[in-house]
Design a protein around this motif. Structure first.
Motif, PDB file in Angstrom:
ATOM      1  N   ASP A  76       4.992 -16.428   2.683  1.00  0.00           N
ATOM      2  CA  ASP A  76       4.586 -17.334   1.491  1.00  0.00           C
ATOM      3  C   ASP A  76       5.838 -16.956   0.495  1.00  0.00           C
ATOM      4  O   ASP A  76       6.035 -17.953   0.070  1.00  0.00           O
ATOM      5  CB  ASP A  76       3.410 -17.372   0.287  1.00  0.00           C
ATOM      6  N   TRP A 109       9.617 -10.934  -3.436  1.00  0.00           N
ATOM      7  CA  TRP A 109       8.684 -11.445  -4.404  1.00  0.00           C
ATOM      8  C   TRP A 109       9.026 -10.602  -6.122  1.00  0.00           C
ATOM      9  O   TRP A 109       8.097 -11.225  -7.047  1.00  0.00           O
ATOM     10  CB  TRP A 109       7.393 -11.298  -3.740  1.00  0.00           C
ATOM     11  N   ASP A 139       2.131 -11.453   8.304  1.00  0.00           N
ATOM     12  CA  ASP A 139       1.245 -11.222   6.984  1.00  0.00           C
ATOM     13  C   ASP A 139       0.529 -10.066   6.131  1.00  0.00           C
ATOM     14  O   ASP A 139       0.025  -9.885   5.495  1.00  0.00           O
ATOM     15  CB  ASP A 139      -0.215 -10.551   7.678  1.00  0.00           C
ATOM     16  N   ASP A 145      -5.654 -14.767  -5.219  1.00  0.00           N
ATOM     17  CA  ASP A 145      -4.585 -14.349  -4.148  1.00  0.00           C
ATOM     18  C   ASP A 145      -3.423 -15.669  -4.735  1.00  0.00           C
ATOM     19  O   ASP A 145      -3.687 -16.910  -4.977  1.00  0.00           O
ATOM     20  CB  ASP A 145      -5.190 -15.343  -2.835  1.00  0.00           C
ATOM     21  N   GLU A 185       1.327  -7.916   3.076  1.00  0.00           N
ATOM     22  CA  GLU A 185      -0.011  -8.328   1.693  1.00  0.00           C
ATOM     23  C   GLU A 185       1.140  -6.939   0.772  1.00  0.00           C
ATOM     24  O   GLU A 185       0.610  -6.273   0.740  1.00  0.00           O
ATOM     25  CB  GLU A 185      -0.963  -8.322   1.696  1.00  0.00           C
ATOM     26  N   LYS A 192      -1.434  -3.828   4.249  1.00  0.00           N
ATOM     27  CA  LYS A 192      -1.538  -4.697   2.465  1.00  0.00           C
ATOM     28  C   LYS A 192      -2.243  -3.460   1.720  1.00  0.00           C
ATOM     29  O   LYS A 192      -2.188  -2.036   1.530  1.00  0.00           O
ATOM     30  CB  LYS A 192      -3.701  -4.533   3.569  1.00  0.00           C
ATOM     31  N   ARG A 222      -2.219 -11.566  -5.176  1.00  0.00           N
ATOM     32  CA  ARG A 222      -1.798 -10.791  -4.169  1.00  0.00           C
ATOM     33  C   ARG A 222      -0.715 -11.789  -2.932  1.00  0.00           C
ATOM     34  O   ARG A 222      -1.125 -13.247  -3.174  1.00  0.00           O
ATOM     35  CB  ARG A 222      -3.400 -10.527  -2.915  1.00  0.00           C
ATOM     36  N   VAL A 223       0.518 -11.241  -2.656  1.00  0.00           N
ATOM     37  CA  VAL A 223       1.262 -12.254  -1.235  1.00  0.00           C
ATOM     38  C   VAL A 223       1.180 -12.024  -0.769  1.00  0.00           C
ATOM     39  O   VAL A 223       0.961 -10.402  -0.269  1.00  0.00           O
ATOM     40  CB  VAL A 223       2.306 -12.051  -2.789  1.00  0.00           C
ATOM     41  N   LYS A 224       1.608 -12.838   0.151  1.00  0.00           N
ATOM     42  CA  LYS A 224       2.000 -12.247   1.564  1.00  0.00           C
ATOM     43  C   LYS A 224       3.324 -13.014   1.514  1.00  0.00           C
ATOM     44  O   LYS A 224       4.116 -13.719   0.976  1.00  0.00           O
ATOM     45  CB  LYS A 224       0.878 -12.953   3.112  1.00  0.00           C
TER      46      LYS A 224
END
Ligand code: C2O
Length: 405
Positions: A354, A141, A335, A55, A337, A26, A349-351
């Motif tokens: 996604d 991202w 998961d 999020d 982040e 994270k 905040r991205v995972k």
């Protein structure tokens, strides 16, 4: 006062167990610190890291039509001049933002630097998204938010970043689409010294604009890039693409790189990196040289974003080889982040999960099919991988990058 101490011990044990048994990484901006890479220190924490953290939600693009990120070399003249004009405008607006605006060009480069130098911390360790399985999703991202910021500055939600198609020579047939121009040369729109797309800190050899890129360039050669003749490069580049995309690609560990979890230790640069990351991707960074040569400064060169468009596309192509070529389903991968800034300066905040479908992010690539020229390449490819070092000595005109890679 036994209880707070007991709680601390429980937390400590939980953290150690997470390190041993895994937990997704994270990112937090708290505790960002000076980072380093290969013994060189960098100060690249983001300038503003307070405010609410949102999020990520895919509703960002839910109603927008899917855009196509095109190959720059395959544009016709009108398309190329229209694209060039927009991109120049967008990048100059980005460069004109106040230096501490998180959307500014300089701040985006800093964010890339922070993620490359251990500036952000997990457990007690700084981490680096390079040389790990996060290399591909993190850069997806990064380009995604870069593109959103450009769209907003341009007031054009349809604006789409195009890619430098450096794995494609003019003869290749890609699916049913044809493009007869070669993408293996330095893209002209980034070469005009009067353009905001130009970057002075490059160390391209003077003859390189007339030569294809060198996709087999190694780190050892990178401070003094050897001259190789055009025909050799064109042939060898195809061999290198086959090697990294088809031969060294049959597990996600080999193609994406080593795993990295909460509390994970940093590795030395290039150890643990995926096949395309350490050859091909890194080779372009070294071949252009200057700031692009090393991750902490690479984001300062506008051509970075076109280069990484191709990397992002090649990641999409990789599973087409079948047989074990699939992205990890490990929750510590999906998961994980990361934090980015969006076009309204929000921290998002991205995972990783996604990022797995670019269509859901609103874009696809032109040429998402196999490039048969390198996919089916069969030859004495490893003989092409031997370095050739003879050629005109023009190296004295090159500026020296920092010796970190
Ligand atoms: Cu973050 Cu091409 O490097």
């Amino acid at each position: 006062m036994g209880r707070p101490g007991g709680l601390a011990i429980v937390l400590l044990v939980a953290r150690q167990l997470a390190v041993i048994y895994g937990a997704p990484l994270k990112t937090t901006f708290e505790g960002c610190r000076r980072g380093s890479l290969s013994g060189v220190d960098y100060d690249c924490c983001p300038s503003e890291y307070r405010g609410p953290i949102l999020d990520f939600e895919l509703k960002y693009n839910a109603s927008a039509p899917v855009r196509i990120r095109r190959a720059m070399d395959c544009l016709d003249e009108d398309e190329a001049s229209e694209y060039g004009e927009k991109l120049r405008k967008g990048i100059s607006l980005m460069k004109a933002l106040p230096a501490d605006d998180p959307r500014s060009f300089a701040q985006q480069a800093r964010l890339h630097c922070a993620y490359a130098t251990g500036s952000f911390v997990t457990g007690s360790e700084g981490f680096d998204i390079h040389f790990s399985w996060f290399f591909h999703p993190w850069h997806r991202w990064f380009l995604y938010f870069h593109e959103r910021i450009l769209q907003t500055l341009l007031g054009d939600p349809t604006f789409t970043i195009y890619f430098w198609h450096w794995d494609h020579d003019g003869e290749a047939i890609i699916g049913r689409n044809k493009c007869s121009k070669s993408g293996m040369y330095f893209p002209a729109i980034y070469a005009d010294p009067d353009s905001p797309l130009f970057h002075a800190a490059r160390s391209l050899r003077p003859e390189f604009p007339a030569l294809p890129v060198d996709l087999g360039l190694t780190g050892a050669e990178s401070m003094d890039v050897p001259y190789r003749p055009k025909d050799l490069l064109l042939a060898r580049n195809v061999a290198v693409m086959h090697d990294v995309m088809v031969i060294k690609s049959n597990t996600s560990r080999i193609f994406l790189g080593r795993d990295l979890r909460a509390g994970g230790k940093r590795v030395l640069p290039y150890e643990g990196g995926g096949s395309l990351e350490v050859t091909g991707h890194a080779s372009i960074h070294w071949w252009v040289g200057g700031d692009l040569r090393t991750p902490p400064t690479a984001g300062k060169d506008p051509v970075f974003y076109a280069h990484h468009g191709n990397i992002d596309r090649l990641w999409k192509l990789w599973p087409l080889g079948g047989q074990g070529r699939a992205n990890p389903t490990d929750p510590d991968f999906l998961d994980a982040e990361f934090l980015f800034y969006d076009e309204t300066k929000n921290v998002v905040r991205v995972k990783v999960r996604d990022a797995m479908d670019t269509r859901a992010l609103g874009y696809v690539y032109e040429f998402e099919e196999r490039n048969e020229a390198w996919w089916n390449y069969q030859s004495t490819w490893n003989s092409w991988l031997k370095p050739v070092t003879h050629g005109p000595d023009t190296t004295t005109e090159r500026s020296q990058g920092d010796p970190t890679s």
